[in-house]
Design an enzyme around this catalytic site. Structure first.
Site, short mmCIF file in Angstrom:
data_model
loop_
_atom_site.label_atom_id
_atom_site.label_comp_id
_atom_site.label_asym_id
_atom_site.label_seq_id
_atom_site.Cartn_x
_atom_site.Cartn_y
_atom_site.Cartn_z
N THR A 1 0.83 -1.21 0.00
CA THR A 1 0.00 0.00 0.00
C THR A 1 0.86 1.26 0.00
OG1 THR A 1 -1.66 -1.25 1.25
CG2 THR A 1 -1.91 1.15 1.18
N TRP A 2 1.91 1.23 0.76
CA TRP A 2 2.86 2.34 0.83
C TRP A 2 3.43 2.62 -0.56
CZ3 TRP A 2 8.22 2.25 3.60
CH2 TRP A 2 8.46 3.47 4.22
N HIS B 1 -0.68 -9.57 -5.93
CA HIS B 1 0.24 -10.41 -5.16
C HIS B 1 0.59 -11.68 -5.93
CE1 HIS B 1 -0.15 -7.79 -1.80
NE2 HIS B 1 -1.38 -8.12 -1.49
N ARG C 1 -0.45 -0.80 9.83
CA ARG C 1 -0.02 -1.03 11.21
C ARG C 1 1.15 -0.11 11.58
NH1 ARG C 1 2.18 -5.48 12.04
NH2 ARG C 1 1.65 -5.65 14.25
#
Length: 357
Positions: free
Chosen positions: A88-89, A169, A319
């Site tokens: 995501t980053w 992925h 997270r």
């Protein structure tokens, strides 16, 4: 008796009639029953694909050939990772760099829409989807969104006329074999398997489409034995590493991104053939700083949490973002076991592959 692989071979050409070249085999019954108890979002069972035994829920069977035969375009940008490797980053960084740092649009349009997840639909079991619909039955707008959960993104990508940004992925071997020949750009990110496993454990608990109910030591053993989605981990990493020197591939390590984000932004900018000032790069680095990123509703899957697809009592989708967080989850025995497994698998790489910390 071993289960029969699900593929059809043309008697004349010797090729699979659905255009997918690998056998898809059901996991043995005993293992499958155990996994269904542990991963409650899947209701039918699990499969393993090809000689490397890539692991997926049953929904992969209906879509395998569509992913493999997906028509890539010269201006496509793919971010490929094993899950929880900074995907995501990386997506947010890539999208902003390729879209003139359009922070306004990035804040208004969820990343799931700007940078769709190619194979997400095959993880949405119909029975689990029915549960979501029942829970939201009095909210028409939410039900419409849930109905679209299992719409295959390869279909929506076909309809796009603007530049496409594609998250997946899937390893290279399950993607179009001509992917790099088309001119598409691929950014592959790898991360320490211990940190990956901890983060993936939390994701599997948070996402009800996965619905993991066990503890971390059990999850680690599934991870180590290739019995979590998209595993085996090392085969996935190896496929990315072996193509790192090909045209249109940029291979990154999450740990390096974490260590020097500005340098990574500059490297990705060069790869995408765009240029920004030091001030613009600094602003993007601040936007991507984990404390800011965790609170960014556009990237933290708040839309899925609103639908009840993510559990509200579990950790957020984004997270800590730290390297080395695995230390809180591995006792001495599990850590020794993990280190032996890592060292054994690192021998398959050439000397230039760095040892994970």
């Amino acid at each position: 008796m071993a289960p029969t692989p699900t593929y059809i071979v043309n008697a004349v050409t010797g090729e699979n009639e659905d255009g997918f070249p690998l056998a898809i085999q059901d996991v043995d019954k005993e293992t499958n029953d155990e996994l269904l108890d542990s991963f409650t979002g899947e209701k039918s069972g699990f499969v393993q694909v090809g000689p490397k035994k890539y692991f997926f829920p049953s929904g992969y069977k209906r879509e395998a050939s569509n992913y493999y035969n997906f028509k890539a375009r010269p201006d496509d940008v793919f971010v490929i990772t094993f899950p929880r490797s900074g995907t995501t980053w990386t997506q947010e960084m890539v999208w902003l760099l390729a879209n003139k740092l359009d922070y306004e649009r990035a804040s208004e349009e969820p990343l799931t829409k700007r940078f769709p997840f190619l194979e997400f639909s095959c993880f949405v079991h119909q029975d689990t989807k029915s549960t979501f619909l029942k829970e939201n039955q009095y909210d028409t707008d939410k039900c419409k969104k849930i109905e679209n959960l299992d719409t295959p993104h390869w279909k929506t990508f076909e309809e796009k006329t603007e530049r496409r940004f594609i998250k997946t992925h899937l390893p290279f071997s399950l993607l179009p074999p001509d992917l790099l020949e088309t001119g598409s750009k691929v950014i592959y990110v790898a991360r320490n398997p211990k940190d990956v496993a901890v983060s993936f454990y939390h994701l599997n608990r948070t996402y009800r489409t996965q619905g993991y109910t066990g503890d971390f030591p059990q999850f680690w053993r599934y991870f180590q034995n290739g019995l979590v989605a998209w595993a085996p981990y090392w085969e996935h990493i190896k496929e990315g590493w072996n193509r790192r020197n090909e045209n249109n591939v940029l291979f990154l390590f999450y740990e390096d991104m974490n260590k020097d984000l500005k340098q990574t932004i500059a490297k990705v900018s060069d790869f995408l053939e765009v240029s920004y000032s030091d001030r613009e790069i600094s602003k993007l680095a601040e936007h991507l700083r984990i404390d800011n990123f965790k609170n960014n509703k556009s990237v933290n899957k708040s839309d899925l949490r609103d639908l009840g697809i993510l559990l509200s009592n579990e950790e957020s989708f984004i997270r800590t973002g730290k390297s080395g967080g695995w230390r809180s989850y591995f006792d001495d025995e599990l850590n020794r076991e993990a280190d032996e497994w890592i060292q054994k698998n690192l021998r398959a790489f050439d000397h230039s592959f760095p040892a994970f910390p």
